[in-house]
Design an enzyme around this catalytic site. Structure first.
Site, PDB file in Angstrom:
ATOM      1  N   GLU A   1       0.833  -1.206   0.000  1.00 28.64           N
ATOM      2  CA  GLU A   1       0.000   0.000   0.000  1.00 28.64           C
ATOM      3  C   GLU A   1       0.872   1.262   0.000  1.00 28.64           C
ATOM      4  O   GLU A   1       0.468   2.312  -0.471  1.00 28.64           O
ATOM      5  CB  GLU A   1      -0.922  -0.014   1.230  1.00 28.64           C
ATOM      6  CG  GLU A   1      -2.222   0.700   0.991  1.00 28.64           C
ATOM      7  CD  GLU A   1      -3.274   0.439   2.076  1.00 28.64           C
ATOM      8  OE1 GLU A   1      -4.356  -0.065   1.730  1.00 28.64           O
ATOM      9  OE2 GLU A   1      -3.019   0.735   3.254  1.00 28.64           O
TER      10      GLU A   1
ATOM     11  N   HIS B   1       8.094 -26.546   0.462  1.00 28.64           N
ATOM     12  CA  HIS B   1       7.309 -27.573  -0.225  1.00 28.64           C
ATOM     13  C   HIS B   1       6.173 -26.937  -1.004  1.00 28.64           C
ATOM     14  O   HIS B   1       5.177 -27.602  -1.297  1.00 28.64           O
ATOM     15  CB  HIS B   1       6.788 -28.580   0.799  1.00 28.64           C
ATOM     16  CG  HIS B   1       7.905 -29.245   1.554  1.00 28.64           C
ATOM     17  ND1 HIS B   1       8.464 -30.437   1.174  1.00 28.64           N
ATOM     18  CD2 HIS B   1       8.612 -28.816   2.633  1.00 28.64           C
ATOM     19  CE1 HIS B   1       9.458 -30.737   2.011  1.00 28.64           C
ATOM     20  NE2 HIS B   1       9.575 -29.764   2.904  1.00 28.64           N
TER      21      HIS B   1
ATOM     22  N   LYS C   1     -13.827   2.236  -2.961  1.00 35.42           N
ATOM     23  CA  LYS C   1     -14.669   2.648  -1.827  1.00 35.42           C
ATOM     24  C   LYS C   1     -15.875   3.424  -2.322  1.00 35.42           C
ATOM     25  O   LYS C   1     -17.000   3.201  -1.876  1.00 35.42           O
ATOM     26  CB  LYS C   1     -13.861   3.566  -0.891  1.00 35.42           C
ATOM     27  CG  LYS C   1     -13.008   2.836   0.114  1.00 35.42           C
ATOM     28  CD  LYS C   1     -12.505   3.856   1.131  1.00 35.42           C
ATOM     29  CE  LYS C   1     -11.334   3.298   1.911  1.00 35.42           C
ATOM     30  NZ  LYS C   1     -10.691   4.300   2.746  1.00 35.42           N
TER      31      LYS C   1
END
Ligand code: PA5
Length: 458
Positions: free
Chosen positions: A290, A319, A433
């Site tokens: 961010e 793995h 938003k």
């Protein structure tokens, strides 16, 4: 904490990949300007997180609350999202025993359980509220702006849940952490007489874990908050140094910037070798992403830049993702986060009768196996020409974690200058938003069709 950075250079890798050693001298030369810019911006009021090393008033308030009201509850429920949740989850994961909420009172040394809701998935919210007894719960609502839709929706649901069980006494089960003057939460606190701590206005959400945002929940479950801040001060002191090689956070940022911009190493992996730092890697991802992913630079030019942070955990990810790190594109720098001394160890039984293929494990310690795997992975990556570096913590306690948190915040602040972007804003999340507000019918926002485009369905 020590930063070992040799394995970003060609001469410590396969002589082909990595930064040429001469690049370091160039970075050192440029560092005077970088350091000066950070200083100038600090003086101008940016970089507010530098003030978090010393906050005696906030610490005293937090202590008073945690040791008084706080101890009357069996369960702390934290509501928050992004920078108002991730750091606190990292503190809990690193510094409290695994499975904290499953321990009995004695196992938790009579500190409360702690649950974090950082999403609006109705399944998680409903389940948490079904299991928790509102009469025994303290709810810490954390939002710097005091208006974030997800946190406010959680708050409204949880307040109703408290009021249904407790009536007017519900307000005594709430404590807010928010801006000292602005936002809906502050308004509610003032109107309803709800206890409220302050997020310092100059400290951005993702840089706020060492403010009351993280320190209050931490203190409520018995984490040594003074220890966290003492560690943070160690990192801050090193970051005052104007010599790049003595300023590890600035060096870390500079090397990552150079690897990205000169060699296309745009993927920055943080790989702790302990389960206790899994959430720390999640916190780092938000901080790096961010802060550094930006459309425009400080001069307003379109740049669309930013490294992609990736979290991994060793040896588990050996793995899983390590195959890609080892043989995939040369587009990564891997940072190992290693703990030199574990608080607890487990010996692998030696016993006769082990199959020959397993005998080598008998009598060894698990911490020893883990360290061997870390060193082997780092060596193997280096042999394959893969840039990597290591941060070593002597042990994982509050001061070490406070130092690591502040180190990454400082590195992010320096990286902002190396990349030429503002690490403290996040304009890219605003459009999403606004469209959400519109879709939810918030006045002043015009609804747009949000559905999937027609056709093209398989
Ligand atoms: O780093 C940031 O600023 C964001 O991630 C915020 O922390 C997040 O959006 C939550 O904001 P607030 O604390 O205002 O609810």
């Amino acid at each position: 904490m020590k930063l070992h950075y040799g394995r970003v250079f060609q001469d410590r890798l396969d002589s082909v990949h990595g930064l040429p050693r001469a690049r370091l001298a160039e970075l050192e030369r440029r560092f005077g300007d970088i350091h000066a810019e950070v200083r100038r911006r600090r003086e101008g009021g940016e970089y507010g997180f530098y003030q978090l090393g010393e906050q005696p008033v906030a610490v005293q308030q937090i202590r008073r609350f945690a040791e008084g009201v706080g101890q009357a509850f069996d369960h702390v429920l934290v509501l928050g999202i992004g920078g108002s949740a991730l750091g606190m989850k990292a503190l809990l994961n690193a510094l409290k025993r695994p499975g904290w909420n499953e321990l009995d009172d004695e196992g938790r040394e009579f500190f409360p359980k702690l649950t974090v809701l950082d999403n609006v998935d109705p399944t998680s919210v409903a389940e948490v509220l079904r299991r928790m007894d509102p009469r025994r719960a303290l709810v810490n609502v954390i939002s710097k702006s005091g208006g974030t839709a997800e946190t406010m929706a959680q708050y409204l649901v949880v307040r109703q849940w408290l009021e249904q069980a407790l009536g007017p006494k519900a307000t005594g089960h709430l404590v807010f952490t928010t801006d000292p003057a602005k936002g809906a939460l502050r308004e509610i606190a003032q109107k309803d007489g709800i206890a409220a701590l302050e997020v310092p206005p100059a400290v951005g959400g993702r840089f706020s874990v060492l403010s009351p945002v993280g320190l209050l929940p931490a203190a409520l479950v018995g984490i040594d908050i003074e220890g966290l801040l003492a560690g943070a001060r160690r990192a801050l002191a090193k970051a005052e140094n104007a010599e790049l090689l003595k300023n590890p956070a600035a060096l870390y940022a500079g090397l990552h910037w150079a690897a990205d911009t000169a060699l296309g190493a745009r993927v920055h992996v943080l790989m702790p070798y302990t389960d206790r730092l899994r959430e720390f890697a999640e916190w780092y991802r938000q901080l790096w992403a961010e802060s550094l992913g930006k459309a425009r630079d400080r001069r307003g030019q379109d740049v669309n830049l930013g490294p992609t942070p990736v979290g991994a955990v060793g040896p588990t990810d050996q793995h899983s993702q390590v195959q890609l790190f080892m043989e995939g594109p040369h587009d990564k720098v891997i940072t190992f986060l290693a703990v030199d001394r574990f608080n607890e160890d487990v010996t692998i039984p030696a016993g006769a009768g082990l199959p020959a293929d397993l005998a080598y494990l008998g009598g060894k310690s698990m911490a020893g196996l883990l360290q061997a795997e870390y060193q082997a992975t780092a060596a193997a990556l280096s042999r394959m020409g893969r840039m990597n570096c290591s941060l070593h913590l002597e042990q994982l306690d509050a001061p070490a974690l406070g130092e690591a948190i502040m180190f990454f915040q400082l590195a992010t602040g320096y990286a902002g200058v190396w990349y030429g972007v503002d690490p403290f804003d996040q304009p890219g999340v605003e459009l999403g938003k606004k469209l959400t507000y519109a879709a939810m019918g918030r006045p002043g926002y015009t609804a747009e069709p949000l559905g999937l485009p027609p056709g093209d369905v398989a």
